[in-house]
Design a protein around this motif. Structure first.
Motif, short mmCIF file in Angstrom:
data_model
loop_
_atom_site.label_atom_id
_atom_site.label_comp_id
_atom_site.label_asym_id
_atom_site.label_seq_id
_atom_site.Cartn_x
_atom_site.Cartn_y
_atom_site.Cartn_z
N GLY A 112 2.24 1.85 -3.42
CA GLY A 112 1.17 2.36 -4.28
C GLY A 112 0.86 3.82 -4.03
N ARG A 113 0.79 4.21 -2.76
CA ARG A 113 0.54 5.62 -2.43
C ARG A 113 1.63 6.52 -2.98
N THR A 114 2.87 6.09 -2.81
CA THR A 114 4.00 6.91 -3.25
C THR A 114 4.02 7.02 -4.77
N ALA A 115 3.75 5.92 -5.45
CA ALA A 115 3.69 5.95 -6.91
C ALA A 115 2.60 6.90 -7.39
N ASP A 116 1.45 6.85 -6.74
CA ASP A 116 0.34 7.72 -7.14
C ASP A 116 0.70 9.20 -6.99
N ALA A 117 1.60 9.51 -6.07
CA ALA A 117 1.97 10.90 -5.81
C ALA A 117 2.75 11.53 -6.95
N HIS A 118 3.36 10.70 -7.83
CA HIS A 118 4.11 11.30 -8.93
C HIS A 118 3.94 10.57 -10.26
N ALA A 119 2.91 9.70 -10.36
CA ALA A 119 2.68 8.98 -11.61
C ALA A 119 2.32 9.92 -12.75
N HIS A 120 1.70 11.06 -12.44
CA HIS A 120 1.25 11.99 -13.49
C HIS A 120 2.38 12.86 -14.03
N GLN A 170 0.82 -1.21 0.00
CA GLN A 170 0.00 0.00 0.00
C GLN A 170 0.86 1.26 0.00
#
Length: 262
Positions: free
Chosen positions: A84-92, A81
């Motif tokens: 996943g949270r960290t990836a979501d923070a800069h995936a864009h 988790q």
């Protein structure tokens, strides 16, 4: 519970890429240790706008919050988790599929009145001391078991080994890597104290061969975490020119030690 934590950058002019924390749940029962060693990227880049220290700070923060607050999650679920949270923070903004996207080694421990759980991913170390003084290392040694020829260049490592079957795994952008970690659970009464160390601190044993894991643990327990980091720095300076022990490694690495008497 007594704790001792030291984290020192290898280069005072650069950010420390390690992360370490000790957490106590609101219930006041048990606790946890979180340790990350950010992987220094090559000069060719990472496909990411953010630094490794940015990554370890956010991954470490998520790990701390989840480990302290949700005992229903297993340690692999917590790591998954948090990644996943960290990836979501800069995936864009960033190319997270790049093999050198910011990443880190991981040590997690969590204990209650009854059990102690652990998770180790890549080449940081966890040492567990039993009541009789025996020290048992918990290691993910997949990187050490690879042939030196396969590690000859960054390009070879990234193409064939990094976060790949038959290679080794780090916490990067894929939550599924959490299932690759070394994990276990012990009865709480079987562990008297523990130490979590990044590989900048384990150099005392693994690179300079000053003593085995028991000797390293005893040094930290008796003289303190700072004494281990200072001893490593002294040996690094002594080998700066000849590099009999350092070889191609950087002269100084970020070094972090967390010691806990339960």
């Amino acid at each position: 519970m007594r704790t001792d934590l030291v984290s020192e950058p290898g280069d005072a002019t650069r950010p420390n890429e390690d992360f370490a924390g000790v957490g106590l749940p609101a219930s006041g029962q048990g606790g946890c240790v979180i340790l990350l060693d950010g992987v220094t990227p090559p000069k060719s880049g990472t496909g990411c706008l953010h630094s490794v220290s940015w990554f370890t700070a956010r991954l470490g923060g998520s790990l701390t919050e989840l480990t302290v607050s949700d005992r229903d999650l297993t340690l692999p679920e917590i790591l998954s988790q948090a990644i996943g949270r960290t990836a979501d923070a800069h995936a864009h903004t960033c190319e997270l599929s790049h093999p050198r996207t910011p990443q880190a080694t991981v040590v997690l421990t969590r204990w209650s009145a009854d059990t102690l759980e652990y998770l180790v991913l890549s080449d940081s170390a966890l040492l567990l001391q039993s009541p009789d003084g025996t020290v048992a290392p918990v290691l993910d040694d997949r990187l050490d078991r690879l042939p030196r020829s396969a590690l000859a260049t960054d390009a070879l490592v990234d193409a064939n080994l990094r976060n790949k079957e038959g290679g080794f795994f780090t916490a990067a952008a894929d939550p599924a890597v959490a299932s690759r970690a070394v994990t276990g659970t012990l009865p709480r009464h079987e562990v008297r104290a523990l130490a979590a160390l990044t590989d900048g601190a384990t150099r005392w044993t693994e690179k300079f061969h000053e003593g085995d894991w028991t000797a390293l643990f005893e040094l930290v327990a008796k003289a303190g975490a700072r004494s281990l980091v200072d001893a490593v720095r002294e040996r690094e300076r002594a080998d700066r020119e000849e590099r009999a022990f350092l070889g191609r490694s950087k002269t100084h690495d970020d070094a972090t030690v967390v010691y806990v008497e339960l």
